[in-house]
Enzyme design. Structure first.
Site, PDB file in Angstrom:
ATOM      1  N   HIS A 284       0.638  -1.676  -0.020  1.00 14.82           N
ATOM      2  CA  HIS A 284       0.234   0.257  -0.022  1.00 14.82           C
ATOM      3  C   HIS A 284       0.383   1.534  -0.118  1.00 14.82           C
ATOM      4  O   HIS A 284       1.918   1.258   0.340  1.00 14.82           O
ATOM      5  CB  HIS A 284      -0.918   0.159   0.994  1.00 14.82           C
ATOM      6  CG  HIS A 284       0.026  -0.154   2.426  1.00 14.82           C
ATOM      7  ND1 HIS A 284       0.078   0.644   2.980  1.00 14.82           N
ATOM      8  CD2 HIS A 284       0.265  -0.927   3.350  1.00 14.82           C
ATOM      9  CE1 HIS A 284       0.476   0.476   4.324  1.00 14.82           C
ATOM     10  NE2 HIS A 284       1.127  -0.974   4.371  1.00 14.82           N
ATOM     11  N   CYS A 300       2.748  -4.980   6.793  1.00 15.27           N
ATOM     12  CA  CYS A 300       2.717  -4.963   5.308  1.00 15.27           C
ATOM     13  C   CYS A 300       3.868  -4.141   4.948  1.00 15.27           C
ATOM     14  O   CYS A 300       5.050  -3.909   5.323  1.00 15.27           O
ATOM     15  CB  CYS A 300       1.547  -3.529   5.130  1.00 15.27           C
ATOM     16  SG  CYS A 300      -0.364  -4.520   5.518  1.00 15.27           S
TER      17      CYS A 300
END
Length: 325
Positions: A284, A300
């Protein structure tokens, strides 16, 4: 006596003249020479951006070897971009800025261009982004806080570099400002992604394992490591809302309940989320592009918003994502 003469001369200069004397000029960047000793003579602790490094970062970005935020400073992200470019060119990937690398850099023409600020550039701004997630959850969007911030991200620039190039601008509608041109997004069909934890880099590979693009990345942290092994892309969401669950994710401030934060470039996952088959994990964007590979993530893979968007445009569900190192 010499001191008095100097002071008298300075007093005769207008404030605008003094400001212009300190401004980073576009022609300094466009005329900068990229030499093999460039990275040796500059360090990340320098207090002023180096015009030649700005130029180098732009040209690497145009080639698909992202240096992350273009800021005019040497550092690990520049070295990683050079190594990726070397791989693309079939050279030994040692991250060294040598004559072979310099000779193959693309489109060595103007990298700084004028840009006229439009009405659209001033739309969708917010006054500020509160730090606390409970306050963010009350907002309609987590948008840009200024025209300068919006333009900096659009042109892959650090906001301080943008302001250094435009010290006399108020960034108002109708103003002409100087920006760098990183070129159009890299295009291709990505078949496999490798997340290199040790080097802090994402590489996007084609069907024959050719390197299409590479990006500096924040990949987990010591406290919350990224997953291991091989996973797959499930899908892509742009301007996604972010669901904060302290029992699953992490603890932010005094928040103890589930919160839904609106989407936006200043949201926790930035402008795009590439969902992985490993639950709760993804690739992301970020609200803080200058911190990529300089601070940890909550497991992440974090990229600049523009790099995440470019990668999202080249992947489809089923693409392999392998965590290595």
């Amino acid at each position: 006596m010499k001191t008095k003469v100097l002071l008298a001369a300075l007093m005769l200069l207008s404030p605008a003249a003094l400001t212009n004397a300190q401004t980073l000029q576009p022609e300094a960047i466009d005329g900068a020479s990229i030499t093999p000793t460039l990275l040796e003579r500059t360090t990340e602790t320098s207090d002023k951006p180096d015009p030649a490094i700005v130029r180098l970062q732009v040209l690497l970005d145009r080639a698909g070897a992202s240096p992350g935020v273009i800021d005019g400073f040497a550092g690990e992200n520049v070295a990683k971009a050079i190594a990726a470019f070397e791989t693309m060119q079939g050279l030994s990937a040692d991250g060294t800025l040598d004559a072979d690398v310099i000779g193959r850099l693309p489109d060595q023409t103007t990298v700084v261009e004028p840009y006229v600020i439009s009405e659209d550039d001033a739309q969708g701004l917010v006054a500020e982004i509160p730090e606390d997630y409970s306050e963010q959850a009350k907002m309609a969007q987590l948008g840009y806080t200024s025209v300068a911030e919006k333009l900096a991200e659009r042109f892959h620039m650090d906001i301080d570099l943008l302001k250094a190039l435009n010290q006399t601008s108020a960034f108002s509608v109708g103003d002409t400002v100087s920006v760098v041109n990183p070129g159009p997004p890299t295009q291709g069909t990505v078949k496999r992604i490798e997340a290199h934890r040790r080097t802090g880099q994402i590489v996007a590979l084609g069907a024959d394992d050719t390197l299409i693009a590479a990006y500096p990345a924040t990949i987990g942290s010591r406290e919350t490591p990224s997953p291991s092994g091989t996973h797959k892309v499930k899908g892509v969401a742009r301007m996604p809302p972010y669901v904060y669950n302290p029992k699953i994710n992490f603890k932010q401030g005094d928040n103890r309940k589930i919160l839904t934060l609106p989407g936006g470039p200043n949201g926790p996952v930035g402008t795009v989320w590439i969902d992985l088959s490993k639950p709760t994990y993804g690739i992301h964007g970020t609200p803080e592009p200058s911190m990529i590979d300089k601070s940890g993530s909550h497991g992440c893979v974090r990229l600049t918003n523009w790099d995440a968007e470019e990668l999202a445009g080249m992947v489809k569900p089923g693409v392999i994502v392998e965590f290595v190192d």
